[in-house]
Each structure stands twice: as structure tokens, then as C-alpha cells.
Design a protein around this motif. Structure first.
Motif, PDB file in Angstrom:
ATOM      1  N   MET A 112       0.842  -1.189  -0.072  1.00  0.00           N
ATOM      2  CA  MET A 112      -0.010  -0.096  -0.132  1.00  0.00           C
ATOM      3  C   MET A 112       0.887   1.161  -0.166  1.00  0.00           C
ATOM      4  N   SER A 113       0.361   2.420  -0.787  1.00  0.00           N
ATOM      5  CA  SER A 113       1.340   3.384  -0.803  1.00  0.00           C
ATOM      6  C   SER A 113       0.273   4.524  -0.196  1.00  0.00           C
ATOM      7  N   GLU A 114       1.054   5.354   0.557  1.00  0.00           N
ATOM      8  CA  GLU A 114       0.426   6.593   1.085  1.00  0.00           C
ATOM      9  C   GLU A 114       0.736   7.870   0.628  1.00  0.00           C
ATOM     10  N   THR A 115       0.105   8.843   0.453  1.00  0.00           N
ATOM     11  CA  THR A 115       0.273  10.250  -0.152  1.00  0.00           C
ATOM     12  C   THR A 115      -0.264  10.988   1.060  1.00  0.00           C
ATOM     13  N   TYR A 116       0.489  12.262   0.915  1.00  0.00           N
ATOM     14  CA  TYR A 116      -0.043  12.982   1.975  1.00  0.00           C
ATOM     15  C   TYR A 116      -0.427  14.322   1.480  1.00  0.00           C
ATOM     16  N   SER A 117      -1.334  15.145   1.704  1.00  0.00           N
ATOM     17  CA  SER A 117      -1.766  16.458   1.460  1.00  0.00           C
ATOM     18  C   SER A 117      -1.843  17.487   2.703  1.00  0.00           C
ATOM     19  N   GLY A 118      -1.154  18.188   2.797  1.00  0.00           N
ATOM     20  CA  GLY A 118      -0.757  18.840   4.126  1.00  0.00           C
ATOM     21  C   GLY A 118      -0.478  17.885   5.357  1.00  0.00           C
ATOM     22  N   ASN A 119      -1.417  17.787   6.488  1.00  0.00           N
ATOM     23  CA  ASN A 119      -1.328  16.837   7.275  1.00  0.00           C
ATOM     24  C   ASN A 119      -2.462  15.623   7.015  1.00  0.00           C
ATOM     25  N   LYS A 120      -2.969  15.724   5.979  1.00  0.00           N
ATOM     26  CA  LYS A 120      -4.049  14.492   5.615  1.00  0.00           C
ATOM     27  C   LYS A 120      -3.321  13.500   4.973  1.00  0.00           C
ATOM     28  N   LYS A 121      -3.750  12.237   5.141  1.00  0.00           N
ATOM     29  CA  LYS A 121      -3.122  10.933   4.774  1.00  0.00           C
ATOM     30  C   LYS A 121      -3.903  10.171   3.826  1.00  0.00           C
ATOM     31  N   THR A 122      -4.008   9.947   2.662  1.00  0.00           N
ATOM     32  CA  THR A 122      -4.687   9.266   1.591  1.00  0.00           C
ATOM     33  C   THR A 122      -4.007   8.017   1.159  1.00  0.00           C
ATOM     34  N   GLN A 123      -4.698   6.909   1.228  1.00  0.00           N
ATOM     35  CA  GLN A 123      -4.115   5.424   1.169  1.00  0.00           C
ATOM     36  C   GLN A 123      -4.512   5.090  -0.285  1.00  0.00           C
ATOM     37  N   ILE A 124      -3.503   4.557  -0.967  1.00  0.00           N
ATOM     38  CA  ILE A 124      -3.650   4.011  -2.237  1.00  0.00           C
ATOM     39  C   ILE A 124      -3.146   2.649  -2.278  1.00  0.00           C
ATOM     40  N   ARG A 125      -3.917   1.574  -2.899  1.00  0.00           N
ATOM     41  CA  ARG A 125      -3.565   0.170  -2.805  1.00  0.00           C
ATOM     42  C   ARG A 125      -3.549  -0.084  -4.297  1.00  0.00           C
ATOM     43  N   ILE A 126      -2.590  -0.757  -4.596  1.00  0.00           N
ATOM     44  CA  ILE A 126      -2.332  -1.213  -6.188  1.00  0.00           C
ATOM     45  C   ILE A 126      -2.592  -2.946  -6.192  1.00  0.00           C
ATOM     46  N   LYS A 127      -3.496  -3.399  -6.937  1.00  0.00           N
ATOM     47  CA  LYS A 127      -3.792  -4.832  -7.242  1.00  0.00           C
ATOM     48  C   LYS A 127      -3.659  -5.206  -8.759  1.00  0.00           C
ATOM     49  N   PRO A 128      -3.077  -6.113  -8.988  1.00  0.00           N
ATOM     50  CA  PRO A 128      -2.019  -6.919  -8.300  1.00  0.00           C
ATOM     51  C   PRO A 128      -1.038  -6.203  -7.627  1.00  0.00           C
ATOM     52  N   GLU A 129      -0.250  -6.633  -6.636  1.00  0.00           N
ATOM     53  CA  GLU A 129       0.905  -6.086  -6.024  1.00  0.00           C
ATOM     54  C   GLU A 129       2.028  -6.105  -7.155  1.00  0.00           C
ATOM     55  N   THR A 130       2.162  -7.258  -7.834  1.00  0.00           N
ATOM     56  CA  THR A 130       3.192  -7.360  -8.630  1.00  0.00           C
ATOM     57  C   THR A 130       2.432  -7.371 -10.142  1.00  0.00           C
ATOM     58  N   LEU A 131       3.200  -6.325 -10.883  1.00  0.00           N
ATOM     59  CA  LEU A 131       2.420  -6.260 -12.357  1.00  0.00           C
ATOM     60  C   LEU A 131       3.498  -6.631 -13.503  1.00  0.00           C
ATOM     61  N   ASN A 132       2.696  -7.919 -14.333  1.00  0.00           N
ATOM     62  CA  ASN A 132       3.436  -8.208 -15.120  1.00  0.00           C
ATOM     63  C   ASN A 132       3.166  -7.291 -16.621  1.00  0.00           C
ATOM     64  N   LEU A 133       4.177  -6.399 -16.940  1.00  0.00           N
ATOM     65  CA  LEU A 133       3.969  -5.435 -17.939  1.00  0.00           C
ATOM     66  C   LEU A 133       4.039  -5.979 -19.346  1.00  0.00           C
ATOM     67  N   ALA A 134       4.228  -7.247 -19.281  1.00  0.00           N
ATOM     68  CA  ALA A 134       3.990  -8.167 -20.750  1.00  0.00           C
ATOM     69  C   ALA A 134       2.649  -8.303 -20.891  1.00  0.00           C
ATOM     70  N   SER A 135       1.747  -8.295 -19.832  1.00  0.00           N
ATOM     71  CA  SER A 135       0.551  -8.621 -19.974  1.00  0.00           C
ATOM     72  C   SER A 135      -0.348  -7.477 -20.397  1.00  0.00           C
ATOM     73  N   LYS A 136      -1.428  -7.686 -21.211  1.00  0.00           N
ATOM     74  CA  LYS A 136      -1.859  -6.562 -21.964  1.00  0.00           C
ATOM     75  C   LYS A 136      -3.176  -6.150 -21.168  1.00  0.00           C
ATOM     76  N   GLY A 137      -3.231  -6.481 -19.929  1.00  0.00           N
ATOM     77  CA  GLY A 137      -4.380  -6.131 -18.844  1.00  0.00           C
ATOM     78  C   GLY A 137      -4.354  -4.968 -18.154  1.00  0.00           C
ATOM     79  N   LYS A 138      -5.286  -4.838 -17.312  1.00  0.00           N
ATOM     80  CA  LYS A 138      -5.335  -3.538 -16.540  1.00  0.00           C
ATOM     81  C   LYS A 138      -4.953  -3.893 -15.103  1.00  0.00           C
ATOM     82  N   PHE A 139      -4.678  -3.134 -14.183  1.00  0.00           N
ATOM     83  CA  PHE A 139      -4.553  -2.826 -13.023  1.00  0.00           C
ATOM     84  C   PHE A 139      -5.438  -2.075 -12.196  1.00  0.00           C
ATOM     85  N   THR A 140      -5.815  -2.415 -11.019  1.00  0.00           N
ATOM     86  CA  THR A 140      -6.644  -1.569 -10.057  1.00  0.00           C
ATOM     87  C   THR A 140      -5.838  -0.793  -9.129  1.00  0.00           C
ATOM     88  N   ALA A 141      -6.415   0.569  -8.727  1.00  0.00           N
ATOM     89  CA  ALA A 141      -5.916   1.229  -7.524  1.00  0.00           C
ATOM     90  C   ALA A 141      -6.861   1.854  -7.003  1.00  0.00           C
TER      91      ALA A 141
END
Length: 86
Positions: free
Chosen positions: A1-30
Motif C-alpha cells: 500500500m502506498s500513502e500520499t500526504y496532502s498537508g497533514n491529511k493521509k490518503t491511502q492508495i492500494r495497487i492490485k495486483p501487487e506485482t505487475l506483469n508489464l508484458a500482460s495487456k491487462g489492467k490493474f486496479t488502484a
């Protein structure tokens, strides 16, 4: 999971799948979770990007206070590995 900050507020971002096969022509979810007091309905989808590439706006969905967006894996093929690994 990744976290980004805006001022003192925290936004959480999760990427699935965690390991991306860039040879795949699919999509990934954030999954984007905003801090309490913020509403994902107020996110302008045209501003949601991954390494400068826009999300698929038609495939986004809200689940509670989480916004799920999809990106094309192929958009990351030419991004330097150091950038992707943080």
C-alpha cells in the motif's frame, strides 16, 4: 500500500495486483481511500493518473469511501524501474 500526504491529511492508495506483469495487456486496479471528512465523490476522475497516464473513467467505481480506478499495464512499460519501485 502506498500513502500520499496532502498537508497533514493521509490518503491511502492500494495497487492490485501487487506485482505487475508489464508484458500482460491487462489492467490493474488502484483503490484510493481518503481521510475522514473527505468524499471520493469529489475526486475529478480526469485528474487521477499513474505516471502521467489517465485512468479508465468508465470503469471507476465507488465502494463506501473508496474509489477504485483501473489503468492499462502497458502504459508503464517505458517508465524507469526506479520510478515504479518508489
Amino acid at each position: 500500500m502506498s500513502e500520499t500526504y496532502s498537508g497533514n491529511k493521509k490518503t491511502q492508495i492500494r495497487i492490485k495486483p501487487e506485482t505487475l506483469n508489464l508484458a500482460s495487456k491487462g489492467k490493474f486496479t488502484a483503490s484510493i481511500r481518503l481521510p475522514e471528512g473527505y468524499d471520493v465523490d469529489e475526486i475529478n476522475l480526469s485528474t487521477v493518473m499513474c505516471e502521467g497516464n489517465p485512468c479508465y473513467q468508465r470503469e471507476s467505481q465507488k465502494i463506501g469511501n473508496v474509489l477504485e480506478v483501473k489503468f492499462n499495464r502497458q502504459d508503464l512499460v517505458n517508465v524507469p524501474l526506479e520510478t515504479l519501485s518508489g
